[in-house]
Design a protein around this motif. Structure first.
Motif, PDB file in Angstrom:
ATOM      1  N   TRP A 847       0.831  -1.199   0.000  1.00 34.31           N
ATOM      2  CA  TRP A 847       0.000   0.000   0.000  1.00 34.31           C
ATOM      3  C   TRP A 847       0.872   1.258   0.000  1.00 34.31           C
ATOM      4  N   TYR A 893      -4.859   4.785   2.943  1.00 37.86           N
ATOM      5  CA  TYR A 893      -4.160   3.661   2.328  1.00 37.86           C
ATOM      6  C   TYR A 893      -4.656   3.522   0.890  1.00 37.86           C
ATOM      7  N   THR A 895      -4.072   1.259  -2.813  1.00 42.00           N
ATOM      8  CA  THR A 895      -3.445   0.173  -3.559  1.00 42.00           C
ATOM      9  C   THR A 895      -4.191   0.002  -4.871  1.00 42.00           C
ATOM     10  N   GLU A 953      -9.008   2.541  -1.978  1.00 43.55           N
ATOM     11  CA  GLU A 953      -8.511   3.416  -0.922  1.00 43.55           C
ATOM     12  C   GLU A 953      -9.279   3.141   0.364  1.00 43.55           C
TER      13      GLU A 953
END
Length: 997
Positions: A847, A893, A895, A953
């Motif tokens: 992440w 976060y 990814t 997210e």
């Protein structure tokens, strides 16, 4: 020899008093029209999706007395409203401030002109925003007002005692024995009530109490001249002289001073005490503006628990006369059995008589409290357009009966030992025909700035199953006060130099960014649990109506609840309420509709098999009307609860024998036989589990729709081992034939027709899978009730697939692996469905993390944000990441997930977040998803994912503890670093989906 033969009784007995009061209060209260939630569709904007302000949670709003500014007050009302809460209770609390120079009580005390101006600002802004404002009866607690002294008639009283011991035949000549403990500061007068002598009888002694002979008690008051007592003891053993002194206890409200002049606690058992409160309000607090606004945005007058603290016995001058009216006998010869020394009993007569005397004494106190305090305050509150909300416990009074008198009884998560404490108050509420049981929620010791919303939700999950349906969150502190440290004034922190009670929620918290998700969830739960009428399986009769004790019911608490049974507690006065009728075998058919009454020995008096004669007759009346009754114990040895009148014991045994002879009454001598007795009477719970479970439930009915609240919780916060995940079938009773099953999601506000269950007559069985503290709301109603279009189409009764759902495409199966799945429909047809390909689950470990690190700003009320950007190859708590070890704030976060060309419309996925601390929100491809269940954060991504690159997210907000432990180490430095952030494991679990029919 003492004469305890009763005189002719006068005045209203407790039952008639309560019945008359509740009948007056409840006139017009049985409005069981169904709130719009029961007719809502799944569209955004419907009442279930957006519950009204009236059912939304409230805050306990702590002010530093009147040191507040109207502009800031209005700003904080806006903050509370914008966060989705329904109101606030103004409470003058500043335990964190001990320096009297900070608070000028003459200018800024509770009730000052500045305080009134703040209340006017709060009420005015609340009216603009559609909120309600509750007002506490006085500063802090217990109820107190300035303008009285400890010696005033209206001030709280104690009965102190002095004692001297004489050997056989010895003489006493000297001052009347002084009280064994000194009077409180400010108490200047004390009145000698009585002097007695009694012979010591060691056979009646206990480990802590000196035994006395009741027959030997004699009045020596006439032997007192000018304060001197002269008396010679008989030569037949040791004797004690006991003097009794009435004086003010001098108690002041907690955490003061709050006013100038000082406020003193009022007598809660006399008309004078309550009149002192109302007179002060009328003369000093109810400005024309406040009066007008109370009609618009006023909610309730609130009183905290009855914490009358004294070294002696709580007293009021009217007690002897009230005792005589209530019992028909004099209290004075019986006083040795009830006096207290720092909360402990001092003397005892023979055990059974002592128990009966104490029962009669506290029952009399209950009558006085309910008559002069609760009922009088309620009438006055109604005159202002307010309701009365109160925590009616703290003494040995009948809190169950008091709950029936209150508009809104309230319990608390801190002081209540377990869920049965709530069930006591719920019994009073429901028998009186009221709707709301409130809870002072989240007051954790040492919880300031380290309490998570997840902890709060875990606490409240079980309380809702026990009858709570309004939450007053503890709490929201006013922002400012001279001399405080970042992040601003907090009512309870620092507390004695360290971390204090509860939280100071508000914009000072990173989690405030997500708090509307939590308030929406709580509001929807409240909406469901205030809908229609409660349905409770069994009423447990209590000879003594205490609560906040943690004492439950034999069999039902330990064994019945894990099998699906529900119960509430009733005390004697409730059996004479207007609702105490039986129809079709149900007690209070327009209310909780209890299927049976369960009676056992009095847990508060050694489990003695005891009943008042009036209660035995009431139970007999109900049994004759067709109500099943189960009695546990040896009821052929029953004795009266209080000191009996002549012949009363025989009358009681005769009434109980007649009760036991009724065809719908069963007596068992062992609690393990209770379920057999219930089954023999044809009594079964509305909810049944195939195996013992930690699942808790509450049931309500409105217009033929059954609402079931389920929680995988525990009876008490201290229960061990911890609750584990459950996965088992649950059978629910339905009121309407042909009703179908719906899932109401209190996090998202959506309603979904469930597609997999079995039916058997008036029951429906479905499989329930819940993680610890996770909740579920189910409804059983007609097809199309919530706007679904499944109509009368068949549903699944069994399937090899992971899930069966009604979707826009029709009845659909889901599975996380490819294969062919058989599904049995309610029509009897078996359908086989093939899912050709389903992608493998993906672990999301890498992440990009962007952190907003919240730190003290240039004033105690400002926050500075320092930003951090990190790349994570594995998810770790912030406390294990060097750059974030002492960070509190908001982490985002991010990814990416790339899905190949095989990703089609027949696929979806769930995002499993694992462990998150604390609150979180999820965004996928720029689309913010519905609120996440903060207890079990698993998100159905549906059709949001697409072929190619997808951006996921997760925004996480934390408490402030990790930052405060380094920014303010004098207070918070002793705390360990908390594990904040997205801890995972995070998995993307694809599923295949295909239509069956």
């Amino acid at each position: 020899m003492t004469n305890v033969t009763p005189a002719r009784r006068s005045g209203l007995p407790r039952r008639a008093l309560l019945g008359a009061a509740v009948a007056t209060a409840a006139a017009g209260a049985f409005d069981w029209s169904l709130p719009a939630v029961a007719r809502a569709s799944t569209a955004v904007g419907t009442p279930f999706a957006t519950p009204g302000r009236a059912v939304r949670p409230k805050f306990r709003w702590w002010w530093p007395d009147g040191l507040v500014q109207p502009d800031e007050i209005r700003r904080e009302i806006d903050q509370i409203a914008d966060a989705g809460f329904g109101g606030a209770e103004i409470a003058a609390v500043h335990h964190s401030v001990t320096d009297p120079s900070v608070l000028d009580t003459a200018r800024h005390g509770w009730g000052s002109a500045a305080w009134v101006a703040g209340v006017e600002a709060a009420l005015g802004q609340a009216a603009r925003r559609g909120l309600t404002v509750d007002l506490t009866i006085g500063p802090s607690w217990p109820a107190a007002v300035p303008g009285i002294t400890p010696d005033s008639e209206a001030a709280v009283k104690e009965l102190a005692y002095g004692t001297a011991t004489l050997t056989a035949g010895s003489a006493y000549s000297g001052p009347v024995p002084a009280p064994v403990y000194a009077a409180a500061s400010g108490v200047t007068r004390q009145q000698l009530l009585l002097v007695q002598a009694a012979r010591v009888n060691t056979a009646n002694s206990t480990r802590k109490e000196t035994g006395l002979d009741l027959d030997s008690v004699r009045d020596l008051t006439g032997a007192v001249t000018d304060g001197t007592l002269t008396w010679t003891a008989p030569d037949d053993g040791s004797w004690v002289i006991v003097s009794y002194w009435v004086r003010g206890s001098g108690q002041t409200p907690e955490g003061g001073p709050h006013t100038a002049p000082a406020a003193y606690v009022v007598d809660h058992f006399s008309a004078a005490g309550t009149r002192a409160v109302t007179d002060f309000w009328e003369a000093h607090l109810l400005s024309p503006t406040v009066r007008r606004l109370l009609k618009v945005s006023g909610g309730a007058l609130f009183e905290d628990s009855i914490e009358l603290e004294t070294d002696g016995l709580q007293w009021t001058p009217g007690l002897p006369d009230a005792f005589l009216a209530h019992t028909g006998r004099s209290l004075l010869p019986l006083l040795p059995a009830v006096i207290l020394n720092h909360g402990s009993q001092v003397f005892a007569f023979e055990a059974a008589v002592t128990r009966q005397i104490r029962h009669d004494f506290w029952e009399t106190v209950s009558v006085l409290f309910n008559r002069h305090h609760v009922t009088a305050l309620r009438a006055w509150a109604h005159s202002l357009g307010l309701e009365l909300r109160s925590q009616p416990y703290g003494l040995q009074t009948d809190a169950i009966a008091s709950a029936a008198l209150l508009d809104i009884p309230e319990g608390e998560s801190l002081g209540f030992k377990n869920l049965d404490d709530y069930r006591c108050l719920a019994g009073g509420r429901d028998m009186a025909g009221h709707t709301v049981l409130s809870c002072e929620a989240g007051a954790y010791a040492g919880g300031a700035y380290n309490t998570t919303w997840q902890k709060f939700l875990r606490t409240m999950g079980g309380a809702y199953a026990a009858g709570v349906n309004q939450t007053v969150v503890h709490g929201f502190s006013y922002a400012e006060l001279p001399g405080v440290n970042w992040p601003g004034y907090a009512a309870f922190t620092p507390y004695k130099g360290t971390i204090g009670y509860g939280e100071s929620w508000g914009p000072r918290h990173p989690t405030w960014r997500h708090v509307a998700d939590v308030s929406g969830y709580l509001g929807r739960v409240h909406q469901v649990l205030q809908t229609g009428r409660p349905r409770v399986d069994v009423a447990v009769f209590r000879q003594t109506g205490y609560t906040a004790t943690g004492i439950g019911a034999s069999w039902f608490t330990a064994t019945g609840i894990p099998l699906g049974w529900t119960h509430q507690f009733l005390s004697g006065p409730l059996l004479d309420l207007p609702a105490a009728t039986v129809r079709h075998g149900r007690l209070a058919p327009e209310g909780p509709a209890y299927k049976a009454v369960f009676v056992e020995g009095d847990f508060f008096y050694g489990s003695t098999v005891t009943l008042a004669l009036s209660d035995a007759r009431a139970l007999l009346r109900l049994a004759r009307a067709g109500l099943p009754v189960v009695l546990l114990g040896s009821w052929d040895t029953v004795v009266p609860s209080g000191v009996p009148d002549s012949g009363e014991s025989d009358e009681l045994r005769s009434a109980v024998a007649e009760l036991l002879a009724q065809p719908l009454v069963r007596q068992v001598t062992d609690k393990s036989a209770v379920p057999t007795a219930l089954a023999d009477l044809g009594v079964a719970p509305d909810v049944r589990y195939a195996t013992s479970s930690t699942l808790l439930n509450a049931h309500r009915v409105a217009d033929g729709v059954d609402y079931y609240y389920l929680c995988n919780g525990k009876h008490a916060e201290t229960v061990k081992p911890p609750v584990a995940a459950i996965d088992h079938e649950v059978t629910l009773r339905r009121t309407t034939a042909g009703a179908v099953l719906y899932l109401l999601d209190p996090w998202t506000g959506k309603a979904e027709r469930l597609a997999r269950y079995t039916e058997d007559g008036d029951t429906v069985t479905a499989r329930v899978t819940l993680q610890p503290a996770e909740t579920l709301v189910l409804a059983l109603g007609r097809p199309g009730l919530f706007g679904d279009r499944a109509g009368s189409r068949p549903h699944a009764v069994d399937s090899e697939a992971d899930e069966v759902r009604f979707t826009d495409a029709g009845l659909t199966v889901r599975a996380t692996t490819a294969g062919t799945y058989s599904t049995v429909l309610s029509s009897g047809r078996t359908v086989r469905t093939t899912l050709k390909t389903v992608p493998e689950p993906m672990d999301l470990a890498s992440w990009q993390l962007h952190v907003q690190d919240w730190r003290p700003g240039d004033t105690p009320y400002r926050t500075t944000v320092v930003e951090h950007d990190l790349t994570l190859d594995a998810l770790l708590p912030w406390s294990q990441i060097t750059e974030l070890a002492d960070v509190s704030g908001i982490g985002r976060y991010r990814t990416t997930v790339t899905l190949d060309d095989g990703w089609t419309g027949g696929h979806g996925a769930r995002l499993e977040l694992g462990t998150v601390t604390d609150t979180c929100r999820v965004t996928v491809n720029g689309h913010r998803l519905d609120p996440v269940d903060q207890i079990h954060p698993v998100v159905d991504l549906g059709d949001v994912l697409r072929r190619g690159v997808n951006v996921i997210e997760v925004e996480v907000a934390t408490p402030l503890s990790n930052r405060l432990r380094v920014s303010d180490p004098a207070v918070y430095g002793g705390t360990a670093r908390q594990a904040y952030g997205l801890l995972g494991p995070v998995r993307l679990v694809p599923y295949g989906e295909a239509r069956i029919v």
